[in-house]
Scaffold this active site. Structure first.
Site, PDB file in Angstrom:
ATOM      1  N   PHE A 122       0.205   9.751  -8.227  1.00  0.00           N
ATOM      2  CA  PHE A 122       0.290   8.374  -7.770  1.00  0.00           C
ATOM      3  C   PHE A 122      -0.250   7.385  -8.807  1.00  0.00           C
ATOM      4  O   PHE A 122      -0.150   6.215  -8.621  1.00  0.00           O
ATOM      5  CB  PHE A 122      -0.484   8.205  -6.435  1.00  0.00           C
ATOM      6  CG  PHE A 122       0.010   9.138  -5.364  1.00  0.00           C
ATOM      7  CD1 PHE A 122       1.356   9.305  -5.139  1.00  0.00           C
ATOM      8  CD2 PHE A 122      -0.890   9.849  -4.615  1.00  0.00           C
ATOM      9  CE1 PHE A 122       1.813  10.167  -4.157  1.00  0.00           C
ATOM     10  CE2 PHE A 122      -0.455  10.725  -3.611  1.00  0.00           C
ATOM     11  CZ  PHE A 122       0.901  10.875  -3.393  1.00  0.00           C
TER      12      PHE A 122
ATOM     13  N   TRP B 123       2.520   1.559  -3.410  1.00  0.00           N
ATOM     14  CA  TRP B 123       1.541   1.929  -4.442  1.00  0.00           C
ATOM     15  C   TRP B 123       1.473   3.445  -4.584  1.00  0.00           C
ATOM     16  O   TRP B 123       1.295   3.969  -5.681  1.00  0.00           O
ATOM     17  CB  TRP B 123       0.155   1.378  -4.072  1.00  0.00           C
ATOM     18  CG  TRP B 123      -0.901   1.743  -5.073  1.00  0.00           C
ATOM     19  CD1 TRP B 123      -1.237   1.052  -6.209  1.00  0.00           C
ATOM     20  CD2 TRP B 123      -1.763   2.883  -5.040  1.00  0.00           C
ATOM     21  NE1 TRP B 123      -2.247   1.695  -6.882  1.00  0.00           N
ATOM     22  CE2 TRP B 123      -2.590   2.823  -6.182  1.00  0.00           C
ATOM     23  CE3 TRP B 123      -1.916   3.952  -4.157  1.00  0.00           C
ATOM     24  CZ2 TRP B 123      -3.551   3.787  -6.459  1.00  0.00           C
ATOM     25  CZ3 TRP B 123      -2.865   4.914  -4.430  1.00  0.00           C
ATOM     26  CH2 TRP B 123      -3.672   4.829  -5.570  1.00  0.00           C
ATOM     27  N   HIS B 124       1.648   4.159  -3.478  1.00  0.00           N
ATOM     28  CA  HIS B 124       1.561   5.610  -3.528  1.00  0.00           C
ATOM     29  C   HIS B 124       2.795   6.258  -4.142  1.00  0.00           C
ATOM     30  O   HIS B 124       2.730   7.406  -4.583  1.00  0.00           O
ATOM     31  CB  HIS B 124       1.335   6.169  -2.115  1.00  0.00           C
ATOM     32  CG  HIS B 124      -0.055   5.965  -1.615  1.00  0.00           C
ATOM     33  ND1 HIS B 124      -0.447   4.810  -0.985  1.00  0.00           N
ATOM     34  CD2 HIS B 124      -1.149   6.768  -1.659  1.00  0.00           C
ATOM     35  CE1 HIS B 124      -1.733   4.901  -0.656  1.00  0.00           C
ATOM     36  NE2 HIS B 124      -2.177   6.067  -1.051  1.00  0.00           N
ATOM     37  N   GLY B 125       3.898   5.568  -4.159  1.00  0.00           N
ATOM     38  CA  GLY B 125       5.078   6.154  -4.767  1.00  0.00           C
ATOM     39  C   GLY B 125       6.299   5.281  -4.589  1.00  0.00           C
ATOM     40  O   GLY B 125       6.411   4.522  -3.617  1.00  0.00           O
TER      41      GLY B 125
ATOM     42  N   THR C  25       0.835  -1.204   0.000  1.00  0.00           N
ATOM     43  CA  THR C  25       0.000   0.000   0.000  1.00  0.00           C
ATOM     44  C   THR C  25       0.867   1.250   0.000  1.00  0.00           C
ATOM     45  O   THR C  25       0.588   2.221  -0.719  1.00  0.00           O
ATOM     46  CB  THR C  25      -0.923   0.016   1.234  1.00  0.00           C
ATOM     47  OG1 THR C  25      -1.760  -1.149   1.216  1.00  0.00           O
ATOM     48  CG2 THR C  25      -1.795   1.266   1.264  1.00  0.00           C
TER      49      THR C  25
END
Length: 472
Positions: A472, A320-322, A317
């Site tokens: 993102f 996934w954002h960066g 998680t």
């Protein structure tokens, strides 16, 4: 193109609405929406549309044979893995290749091995959506879509294309073939869109402007007050910015006949970290739950496996954002908090007074935004130290004249932001609706038109300010 841009508001979206209204057959409406969605995505960087088309093609071709009877389990699994690996290869190449190679280079003392690549906008969102199609077909939750144009419409549909909500194919498959727009649903969608636009333009952008004035990047002049103002403003900005996009996407979808699931449910009133993540970016949480956590075994294989599964899910998680270490640490921070709540506190958590639980949760969430904000870990930990009056070499002052003046300037806006992040306005509206449905319909519609016009006035002459989650 962005929802809060004048080109979208005054030209693109009115044109799409008129064309779909005059297209009596659903196939024509789908054609209009597909063409509009591809134009919407290609508006800024047309070349990146090829990556999205490739991801759609991989999933279409891999899922197509899954509808045949008599296909061996081994071949079905092979097709599933081809779709997963084929889709993720695009995401890994564009988003993570430089991060992985440069991290390896740092460990080996080789320095930077690869320049970061330009990131196709929304690639994390549309990749996950494409994967839900193949996985849902593999699991028998949804039928094979033999029409490639309909599958591409599902993946590329412009309301949720760039920043979600992440729509699972099983939830939307029937709406590609059957949907309708009633007057009541259209008005409800318009109101939701207007509220979302106002949240972005009037609230999120206000937070962004205030954040620049507070000066979080000015590490040398950091104070305790400035550190707290900065992280609180960023927490409000990212909430109102992202929830605004979700509101607008849900509203546009309703006006076009689609029903998207909610993505936010007032997360800042949560009484635990577990509850916070049931309220924040709900579609992402649902994706990782249904397609990663449960397939890994969830909580069914004992405490040790549960701990491992939670760390895997929250590490993913975060990434996934960066593609950065701060995002990984941010995700693992939440993973550890959730493990502590589930395995240490357990049922005892409910015995703690709600006010204390709410304040502790809000403190932990606010603290986490510092990790999220700074990709440079040194700057991030410098800010965290400043929150508690410390620096790497000693202490930092409590306040200075600049931050005290800014606190006075933004005291009322901060109070407004706090109120708007609670369900107070929604609850008042619900009481009004129950007391007088007709007056509510008229009043809420007039209020929505007013918010739309006010937002347009603020947008005129405003500099470009994209949604935070676009990166993102």
């Amino acid at each position: 193109m962005v929802f809060s841009g004048l080109t979208f508001l005054l030209l693109f979206f009115p044109t799409v609405i008129l064309l779909t209204l005059f297209s009596r057959r659903l196939s024509y409406q789908n054609g209009v929406l597909l063409a509009a969605s591809l134009l919407f995505y290609a508006w800024g960087e047309p070349k990146w549309i090829l990556a999205m088309l490739a991801v759609a093609a991989v999933n279409y071709l891999c899922a197509l044979p899954l509808g045949r009877e008599g296909l061996s389990p081994a071949l079905r699994r092979l097709l599933l893995w081809l779709a997963v690996l084929g889709s993720l290869s695009f995401l890994i190449y564009f988003k993570y290749a430089a991060f992985l190679l440069n991290s390896l280079g740092s460990l080996l003392g080789k320095g930077q091995l690869m320049e970061p690549l330009p990131l196709p906008i929304g690639i994390s969102f549309y990749t996950f959506q494409a994967l839900t199609y193949t996985v849902d077909v593999y699991r028998g939750k949804a039928p094979v879509q033999r029409n490639p144009a309909k599958l591409l419409l599902y993946i590329a549909c412009f309301p949720q294309l760039i920043a979600g909500p992440i729509v699972q194919y099983a939830d939307i498959a029937a709406q590609l073939d059957r949907r309708s727009v009633t007057t009541e649903r259209y008005i409800r969608g318009f109101r939701r869109f207007a509220v979302g636009l106002a949240k972005k333009v009037l609230l999120a952008n206000l937070c962004g402007a205030a954040l620049l004035e507070v000066g979080t990047a000015d590490q040398g002049a950091m104070t305790v007050l400035g550190a707290w103002m900065g992280v609180v403003l960023y927490g409000f900005q990212i909430y109102f910015d992202f929830s605004a996009y979700s509101d607008m996407a849900i509203g546009i979808g309703a006006m076009l006949g689609f029903k998207y699931k909610e993505n936010f449910d007032y997360p800042y009133i949560a009484c635990s970290v577990t509850e916070f993540w049931r309220r924040w970016h709900m579609s992402l949480g649902a994706f990782f739950r249904d397609y990663v956590y449960i397939p890994l075994g969830g909580n069914r294989k004992g405490p040790a496996r549960l701990t491992l599964n939670l760390l895997i899910v929250w590490g993913l998680t975060g990434l996934w954002h960066g593609a950065s270490w701060n995002f990984l640490l941010w995700g693992l921070f939440y993973g550890l908090l959730l493990i502590f709540e589930k395995m240490v506190l357990g049922d005892r958590l409910e015995r703690i007074p709600r006010l204390i639980r709410r304040l502790v949760t809000l403190f932990l969430v606010t603290l986490s935004w510092t990790l999220f904000y700074y990709e440079d870990l040194h700057l991030g930990f410098t800010h965290i130290l400043a929150l508690f009056g410390r620096s790497w070499t000693g202490t930092v002052p409590l306040a200075d004249e600049k931050r005290l003046l800014l606190l006075g300037k933004y005291a009322l806006p901060l109070l407004l932001l706090g109120v708007c992040s609670t369900p107070l306005c929604k609850n008042l509206g619900e009481r009004w609706r129950k007391a007088g449905p007709r007056s509510f319909l008229l009043g809420a519609t007039i209020l929505s038109v007013g918010l739309l016009l006010l937002s347009l006035l603020f947008l005129i002459g405003q500099s470009y300010n994209p949604f935070i989650y676009f990166r993102f």
